[in-house]
Scaffold this motif. Structure first.
Motif, PDB file in Angstrom:
ATOM      1  N   SER A   1       0.848  -1.176   0.000  1.00  0.00           N
ATOM      2  CA  SER A   1       0.000   0.000   0.000  1.00  0.00           C
ATOM      3  C   SER A   1       0.886   1.227   0.000  1.00  0.00           C
ATOM      4  O   SER A   1       1.478   1.581   1.016  1.00  0.00           O
ATOM      5  CB  SER A   1      -0.897  -0.001   1.244  1.00  0.00           C
ATOM      6  OG  SER A   1      -1.630   1.208   1.345  1.00  0.00           O
TER       7      SER A   1
ATOM      8  N   LYS B   1       2.460  -2.989 -11.214  1.00  0.00           N
ATOM      9  CA  LYS B   1       2.192  -1.702 -10.568  1.00  0.00           C
ATOM     10  C   LYS B   1       0.694  -1.442 -10.424  1.00  0.00           C
ATOM     11  O   LYS B   1       0.242  -0.932  -9.390  1.00  0.00           O
ATOM     12  CB  LYS B   1       2.840  -0.575 -11.377  1.00  0.00           C
ATOM     13  CG  LYS B   1       2.786   0.773 -10.701  1.00  0.00           C
ATOM     14  CD  LYS B   1       3.573   1.811 -11.489  1.00  0.00           C
ATOM     15  CE  LYS B   1       3.539   3.158 -10.789  1.00  0.00           C
ATOM     16  NZ  LYS B   1       4.323   4.184 -11.540  1.00  0.00           N
TER      17      LYS B   1
ATOM     18  N   PHE C   1      -0.493  -3.236  -7.469  1.00  0.00           N
ATOM     19  CA  PHE C   1       0.305  -3.041  -6.252  1.00  0.00           C
ATOM     20  C   PHE C   1       0.784  -4.401  -5.736  1.00  0.00           C
ATOM     21  O   PHE C   1       0.745  -4.671  -4.531  1.00  0.00           O
ATOM     22  CB  PHE C   1      -0.508  -2.310  -5.170  1.00  0.00           C
ATOM     23  CG  PHE C   1      -0.958  -0.945  -5.585  1.00  0.00           C
ATOM     24  CD1 PHE C   1      -2.181  -0.765  -6.216  1.00  0.00           C
ATOM     25  CD2 PHE C   1      -0.147   0.159  -5.367  1.00  0.00           C
ATOM     26  CE1 PHE C   1      -2.594   0.493  -6.626  1.00  0.00           C
ATOM     27  CE2 PHE C   1      -0.555   1.428  -5.764  1.00  0.00           C
ATOM     28  CZ  PHE C   1      -1.778   1.596  -6.406  1.00  0.00           C
TER      29      PHE C   1
END
Lengths: 112, 114
Positions: free
Chosen positions: A26, A69, A72
């Motif tokens: 995160s 990406k 995440f």
């Protein structure tokens, strides 16, 4: 807050099975990502790391990880596990604080 | 493996006593770190040092102090040990805090506070 989540706490596989351990982080900025392994009774050793460039990273002992990406994620993979891969695996990230943040760890047990 | 040693490797102590753990490196790295490892929590940063006599707090610093009088040694002190400080303590080193740097870990110290 920056954090790392490893979804699988305990994984049991038979030898030669394929492995994928999940890791999500995160943080919205640039990250460095790491996988460490801790064999029973030993210290943490670096398996592989991602800083930039090719999102598919190859590490030691046949492990690889892919940085996605948009998700995440930084999942760890190995096509065929061995009994000697029995260990605890930690995903970690470094964001703008410069400090390493670790996930909770995944215990992998490989049955011969 | 990076030249990192920790002492002692195992220690049992009683609640209320002071305890000092030592991390020694032979790599001449500038940065040193103390982590604790607990089941379900991974590793959490206690304190770190970015040079001789330069230290800062990490995520779980309460009840701990550190000192670094030489590049090679980083001491972690539990001022008055409590049972909640029973854990495995790892020292790590890195050459710098740059984005391309990697931390390398010592063998760990298993501390039990009765």
């Amino acid at each position: 807050a920056q954090s790392v989540s490893q979804h699988n706490h305990h994984v049991i596989l038979s030898e030669a099975a394929s492995l994928e351990l999940g890791c999500n982080y995160s943080y919205g900025g640039t990250v460095n990502l790491f996988w460490y392994v801790q064999y029973p009774g030993q210290h943490l050793q670096l398996l592989l790391k991602y800083f930039s460039g090719d999102p598919l990273v190859k590490g030691i002992k046949g492990f690889e990880a892919e940085f996605i990406k948009s998700k995440f994620s930084f999942n760890l993979r190995k096509p065929s596990v061995q009994w000697s891969d029995t260990a605890e695996y930690f995903c970690a990230m470094r964001g703008n604080t410069g400090k390493l943040i670790f996930g909770q760890g995944t215990t992998l047990q490989v049955k011969p | 493996d990076a030249g990192i040693t920790q002492s002692p490797r195992h220690k049992v102590t009683e609640t209320g006593t002071p305890v000092t753990l030592r991390c020694h490196q032979t790599e001449n790295h500038r940065y040193m770190y103390w982590y604790r490892q607990d089941p379900g929590h991974g590793l959490r940063l206690i304190h770190y040092s970015y040079g001789v006599k330069d230290t800062d707090k990490g995520e779980v610093s309460d009840g701990y102090s550190v000192s670094r009088s030489k590049t090679e040694d980083f001491l972690l002190t539990l001022e008055s040990a409590t049972s909640s400080q029973t854990s495995v303590y790892f020292c790590a080193i890195s050459d710098r805090a740059a984005s391309t740097d990697t931390q390398y870990f010592g063998p760990g110290t298993r501390l039990t506070v009765l």
